[in-house]
Design an enzyme around this catalytic site. Structure first.
Site, mmCIF file in Angstrom:
data_model
loop_
_atom_site.group_PDB
_atom_site.id
_atom_site.type_symbol
_atom_site.label_atom_id
_atom_site.label_comp_id
_atom_site.label_asym_id
_atom_site.label_seq_id
_atom_site.Cartn_x
_atom_site.Cartn_y
_atom_site.Cartn_z
ATOM 1 N N GLU A 218 4.777 14.732 5.896
ATOM 2 C CA GLU A 218 4.787 15.151 7.534
ATOM 3 C C GLU A 218 5.483 14.259 8.178
ATOM 4 O OE1 GLU A 218 0.298 15.141 7.031
ATOM 5 O OE2 GLU A 218 0.454 17.401 7.541
ATOM 6 N N LEU B 221 -1.474 9.852 4.215
ATOM 7 C CA LEU B 221 -2.705 9.345 4.877
ATOM 8 C C LEU B 221 -3.274 8.235 4.074
ATOM 9 C CD1 LEU B 221 -5.229 9.943 6.783
ATOM 10 C CD2 LEU B 221 -6.248 11.396 4.848
ATOM 11 N N ARG C 265 -6.802 16.273 -3.766
ATOM 12 C CA ARG C 265 -7.436 15.303 -3.238
ATOM 13 C C ARG C 265 -8.615 15.860 -2.388
ATOM 14 N NH1 ARG C 265 -5.359 11.551 -6.001
ATOM 15 N NH2 ARG C 265 -3.093 10.788 -5.303
ATOM 16 N N GLU D 5 -2.586 17.478 -1.395
ATOM 17 C CA GLU D 5 -3.950 17.439 -0.399
ATOM 18 C C GLU D 5 -4.875 18.389 -1.368
ATOM 19 O OE1 GLU D 5 -0.818 17.402 0.860
ATOM 20 O OE2 GLU D 5 -1.206 16.509 2.803
ATOM 21 N N ALA E 207 3.056 6.932 1.084
ATOM 22 C CA ALA E 207 2.207 7.624 0.107
ATOM 23 C C ALA E 207 0.972 8.615 0.892
ATOM 24 C CB ALA E 207 1.452 6.700 -0.478
ATOM 25 N N GLY F 239 -3.048 17.435 7.881
ATOM 26 C CA GLY F 239 -3.345 17.224 9.234
ATOM 27 C C GLY F 239 -2.401 16.826 10.136
ATOM 28 N N LEU G 187 -5.562 6.613 2.101
ATOM 29 C CA LEU G 187 -7.043 7.396 1.599
ATOM 30 C C LEU G 187 -8.196 6.555 1.576
ATOM 31 C CD1 LEU G 187 -5.163 9.163 -1.360
ATOM 32 C CD2 LEU G 187 -6.174 10.500 0.658
ATOM 33 N N LYS H 92 0.906 -1.124 0.197
ATOM 34 C CA LYS H 92 -0.111 -0.121 -0.138
ATOM 35 C C LYS H 92 0.992 1.169 0.094
ATOM 36 C CE LYS H 92 -3.862 -2.182 0.155
ATOM 37 N NZ LYS H 92 -4.940 -2.396 -0.751
ATOM 38 N N ARG H 93 2.017 1.088 -0.439
ATOM 39 C CA ARG H 93 3.071 2.032 -0.760
ATOM 40 C C ARG H 93 3.132 2.905 0.736
ATOM 41 N NH1 ARG H 93 2.851 -0.987 -4.253
ATOM 42 N NH2 ARG H 93 2.463 -0.346 -6.229
ATOM 43 N N GLY I 244 0.866 13.116 3.864
ATOM 44 C CA GLY I 244 1.248 12.787 5.227
ATOM 45 C C GLY I 244 2.787 12.060 5.326
HETATM 46 C C1 1HE Z 1 -2.780 3.881 -1.040
HETATM 47 C C2 1HE Z 1 -2.340 4.950 -1.029
HETATM 48 C C3 1HE Z 1 -3.048 5.886 0.028
HETATM 49 C C4 1HE Z 1 -1.344 3.705 -2.627
HETATM 50 N N1 1HE Z 1 -3.844 5.448 0.774
HETATM 51 N N2 1HE Z 1 -3.757 3.161 -0.160
HETATM 52 N N3 1HE Z 1 -1.351 10.708 -0.729
HETATM 53 C C5 1HE Z 1 -1.809 10.810 -2.017
HETATM 54 O O1 1HE Z 1 -2.348 11.288 -2.568
HETATM 55 C C6 1HE Z 1 -0.845 9.784 -2.684
HETATM 56 C C7 1HE Z 1 -1.544 8.593 -3.107
HETATM 57 N N4 1HE Z 1 -0.729 7.648 -3.883
HETATM 58 C C8 1HE Z 1 -0.292 7.613 -5.043
HETATM 59 O O2 1HE Z 1 -0.264 8.719 -5.847
HETATM 60 C C9 1HE Z 1 0.422 6.397 -5.790
HETATM 61 O O3 1HE Z 1 -0.004 5.209 -5.102
HETATM 62 C C10 1HE Z 1 1.962 6.393 -5.513
HETATM 63 C C11 1HE Z 1 2.560 7.625 -6.459
HETATM 64 C C12 1HE Z 1 2.476 6.687 -4.035
HETATM 65 C C13 1HE Z 1 2.584 4.999 -5.889
HETATM 66 O O4 1HE Z 1 2.103 4.909 -7.427
HETATM 67 P P1 1HE Z 1 2.000 3.196 -7.733
HETATM 68 O O5 1HE Z 1 1.525 3.231 -9.178
HETATM 69 O O6 1HE Z 1 3.375 2.536 -7.320
HETATM 70 O O7 1HE Z 1 0.927 2.445 -6.808
HETATM 71 P P2 1HE Z 1 -0.713 2.473 -6.997
HETATM 72 O O8 1HE Z 1 -1.234 1.453 -7.790
HETATM 73 O O9 1HE Z 1 -0.975 3.737 -6.997
HETATM 74 O O10 1HE Z 1 -1.121 2.043 -5.442
HETATM 75 C C14 1HE Z 1 -0.616 0.435 -4.893
HETATM 76 C C15 1HE Z 1 -1.643 -0.039 -3.797
HETATM 77 O O11 1HE Z 1 -1.430 1.216 -2.753
HETATM 78 C C16 1HE Z 1 -2.844 0.261 -4.370
HETATM 79 O O12 1HE Z 1 -3.758 -0.695 -3.525
HETATM 80 P P3 1HE Z 1 -4.296 -2.013 -4.131
HETATM 81 O O13 1HE Z 1 -5.080 -2.372 -3.157
HETATM 82 O O14 1HE Z 1 -5.202 -1.356 -5.191
HETATM 83 O O15 1HE Z 1 -3.155 -2.848 -4.793
HETATM 84 C C17 1HE Z 1 -3.238 1.618 -3.723
HETATM 85 O O16 1HE Z 1 -4.612 2.043 -3.452
HETATM 86 C C18 1HE Z 1 -2.473 1.814 -2.509
HETATM 87 N N5 1HE Z 1 -2.152 3.164 -1.858
HETATM 88 N N6 1HE Z 1 -1.328 5.110 -1.884
HETATM 89 C C19 1HE Z 1 -4.418 4.472 0.707
HETATM 90 N N7 1HE Z 1 -2.444 7.260 0.175
HETATM 91 C C20 1HE Z 1 -3.222 13.962 8.213
HETATM 92 S S1 1HE Z 1 -3.631 14.493 6.619
HETATM 93 C C21 1HE Z 1 -2.650 13.857 5.443
HETATM 94 C C22 1HE Z 1 -3.315 14.178 4.129
HETATM 95 C C23 1HE Z 1 -2.532 13.411 2.841
HETATM 96 O O17 1HE Z 1 -1.535 12.627 3.322
HETATM 97 S S2 1HE Z 1 -3.172 13.652 1.365
HETATM 98 C C24 1HE Z 1 -1.952 12.888 0.392
HETATM 99 C C25 1HE Z 1 -2.457 11.386 0.234
#
Ligand code: 1HE
Length: 268
Positions: free
Chosen positions: A123, A73, A146, A143, A71, A151, A75, A33-34, A120
């Site tokens: 963070e 929070l 999205r 953020e 990756a 946070g 999500l 889940k990265r 996050g």
């Molecule tokens: C996740 C998450 C996640 C991956 N929550 N499950 N963060 C983001 O907006 C970043 C979101 N993630 C991505 O943009 C990409 O996953 C990556 C660039 C990090 C990696 O890409 P990739 O192609 O290697 O992987 P993928 O196919 O996107 O994801 C692989 C799996 O990890 C997949 O799950 P699967 O069950 O379908 O295999 C994804 O759903 C899972 N995964 N990232 C949940 N973030 C306190 S407030 C803080 C606010 C924030 O942090 S906002 C930023 C959130």
């Protein structure tokens, strides 16, 4: 430190191991889940970083399994839990608890970064004292895209690293920083060609050779003093220096300098 004590941790999303010289490796272990941060991972970070300083850890390397550091929070968990404002406020308070334990715990934390260090994940990384990046490492605050807001302390720590204007730009436009530009804006202190894990271990081992009381001051007092007025910070600095600079552990080192057996500070 007694490495056997690390076995008391009952962890699912982190892997914690120790070395003889007191350097502890805390590894994010959810690569499928990265290394997204779900609520349970945050609880595990609180548990580990609350206890490591008292267990005698001399330095910590914060690393990650897989190609991406973190990756941010979880999500999917956030989406399926359908949290109310007060629920998510409490989630954030737990994140702050974890990250404050890291930043103010008094034990040097060196982050070995790679791939995504986003939201996050940034963070988390910004709560470490030293950040080592490789050529694959990239930093972003997605953020805005999205429909979220930071946070986990980014408004304090990321703004501290890069300044308010750059942070706002990152959040509004999704701007990504990497490689030399990431160093130049302050997101990381080291950019290396090889493996960040070994470089972070090398830095942790170097820091672990300092007296623990000196490292305690470096890795807690500076952060506390940044929260104070200049007048109060100067007063607190004198109190901390009074204790640290007269410690038993510094006597031999000062003696070695005075009798010319200690290494001199040279540029290389
Ligand atoms: C996740 C998450 C996640 C991956 N929550 N499950 N963060 C983001 O907006 C970043 C979101 N993630 C991505 O943009 C990409 O996953 C990556 C660039 C990090 C990696 O890409 P990739 O192609 O290697 O992987 P993928 O196919 O996107 O994801 C692989 C799996 O990890 C997949 O799950 P699967 O069950 O379908 O295999 C994804 O759903 C899972 N995964 N990232 C949940 N973030 C306190 S407030 C803080 C606010 C924030 O942090 S906002 C930023 C959130």
């Amino acid at each position: 430190m007694d490495i056997a004590k690390l076995e008391q941790f009952d962890l699912t999303y982190l892997n914690v191991t120790g070395t003889e010289d007191g350097v502890v490796r805390v590894v994010l272990s959810r690569p499928e889940k990265r290394n997204a941060l779900n609520a349970d991972t945050i609880e595990e970070l609180i548990e580990v970083f609350s206890k490591l300083p008292r267990m005698g850890a001399r330095a910590v390397v914060l690393a990650a399994e897989g190609d991406h550091f973190c990756a941010g929070l979880d999500l999917v968990e956030h989406h399926t839990e359908e949290r109310r404002p007060e629920d998510f406020m409490h989630v954030c308070l737990r994140w702050h608890e974890a990250f404050n334990k890291m930043e103010y715990g008094g034990v040097p934390v060196i982050a070995a970064l790679k791939g995504a260090v986003v939201g996050g994940g940034l963070e988390l990384a910004s709560s470490a004292h030293v950040r080592v990046a490789d050529q694959s490492t990239y930093f972003a605050l997605p953020e805005g895209q999205r429909g979220l807001f930071t946070g986990g302390g980014a408004t304090i720590r990321v703004a501290d690293l890069v300044g308010k204007a750059r942070m706002i730009d990152m959040m509004l436009t999704g701007r990504v920083y990497k490689q030399q530009e990431a160093v130049d804006v302050g997101l990381c202190q080291y950019l290396i060609d090889g493996d960040t894990d070994s470089k972070a271990m090398e830095l942790a081992r170097t820091a672990a050779q300092n007296p623990p009381l000196s490292n305690f001051a470096i890795c807690s007092a500076i952060s506390h003093m940044q929260n104070m007025s200049a007048l109060d910070a100067a007063y607190a600095e004198s109190v901390v220096a009074g204790i640290v600079n007269t410690q038993e552990a510094s006597r031999d080192r000062l003696e070695a300098f005075a009798n010319k057996t200690a290494a001199r500070v040279r540029p290389d």
